[in-house]
Write an enzyme that holds these catalytic residues in place. Sequence first.
Site, PDB file in Angstrom:
ATOM      1  N   LYS A 133       5.073  39.733  21.562  1.00 40.99           N
ATOM      2  CA  LYS A 133       5.225  41.132  21.964  1.00 40.99           C
ATOM      3  C   LYS A 133       4.475  42.089  21.054  1.00 40.99           C
ATOM      4  O   LYS A 133       3.962  41.729  19.998  1.00 40.99           O
ATOM      5  CB  LYS A 133       6.716  41.493  22.031  1.00 40.99           C
ATOM      6  N   ARG A 135      13.895  33.343  23.545  1.00 41.59           N
ATOM      7  CA  ARG A 135      13.071  33.293  24.761  1.00 41.59           C
ATOM      8  C   ARG A 135      11.602  33.336  24.323  1.00 41.59           C
ATOM      9  O   ARG A 135      11.155  34.317  23.728  1.00 41.59           O
ATOM     10  CB  ARG A 135      13.413  34.478  25.662  1.00 41.59           C
TER      11      ARG A 135
END
Length: 400
Positions: A340, A374
Amino acid sequence: MTVQVRNVEIKNRAQALAEIAAVGADRAGCRLMAPKAVHRVLKVSGLTPIQANILKQEMLARGGEAAVARGVVEHRVNRTDVLLMGTLKQFEGLLAKLKMQPFGLPALAEEIRRVLQNLEGRRVFRLDCRGRELVLGERTLVMGILNVTPDSFSDGGRFNDPSRALEHARQMVEDGADIIDLGGESTRPGYTPIPVEEELRRVTPVLEKLAGEIPVPISVDTTKAEVARRAMEAGAHIINDQWALRADPEMAAVAARYDAPLILMHNQQGTEYRDLMGDMIRFFRESIAMAEEAGVCRDKIIIDPGIGFGKTLEQNLEVMFRLRELDCLGLPVLLGTSRKSLIAKTLNLPVDQRVEGTAATVAIGIAAGVDIVRVHDVKEMVRVARMTDAMVRRGKRDNY
């Protein structure tokens, strides 16, 4: 023998009992002293001056401390936060007294009791995912990301074909994935929302293949109740809602109807907060209440702090630093940081060079108690998780 002085880190009552017993204290002494060895700091928000004054007086009377806003004693403020500081023993005395007080303090005592219990550590338990089982709390579970979107920031378009998606899912399971998370709509910054039918067109063919051949639970990453419903009918096991029931109020009813575990992610428009962690926890409590009201069992709820959603870089870093504060909810925590912008902006790296940054966030998350990570890079992050578990999940296997 040389005299030595050192510190001992004690996080909960069980550790206190073990350390006191190791000194050689008798069993009765261990039970009496353990609550005195664990110190807690709790923040209570939105109290009236009357409530705050009683809380402060009772905590001080037991040798603890309570910080309130200036002007509370004279009732010059309408509401105040209170920071309570004390040992478990002092909190036990406080709660006993609050239960005998008016002004809504018995209900507050019960909420403080619940939070203190949650801080003792989450239990190991078996989560029924519509016939497939996950053991939560024994080790960190790894959720492999499978995007069937043309525009996801990391792997958009790579797995749109159902056969390629199945092959990738199989590889992730072979690499150690405990869950496959299937998503048909990108949530990258600036993404274009898609209608229900388009999301179903992307997800359904892949899900039908996965459900028959993948042995681990499959979660459907969606904010639309109709997509979740159709996914449940096609064989999905878990609902992963990136808007925590706020985008579609029917989502909770779908989770309840199919008795599916429900992941609630923190999200908001904009990045304004009064109190970052306090606001997030309030958000979760509201969504949890919505889920329970619809019939979702609390034991089926998992929370996700939503790294990268509704937060600046500094706010994302702060949430990572303060992940332990989510323990007050007593629910399993899923952490999604893989590749991210948190990593991109910190290290100034493109998407294909963020494995090490992801590994750092995964390790820190596990050290802070998260239950599921995740990730895109399953093989590498499974190794990170196993190594980190070996260091921070001491005794979990013995307790199972």
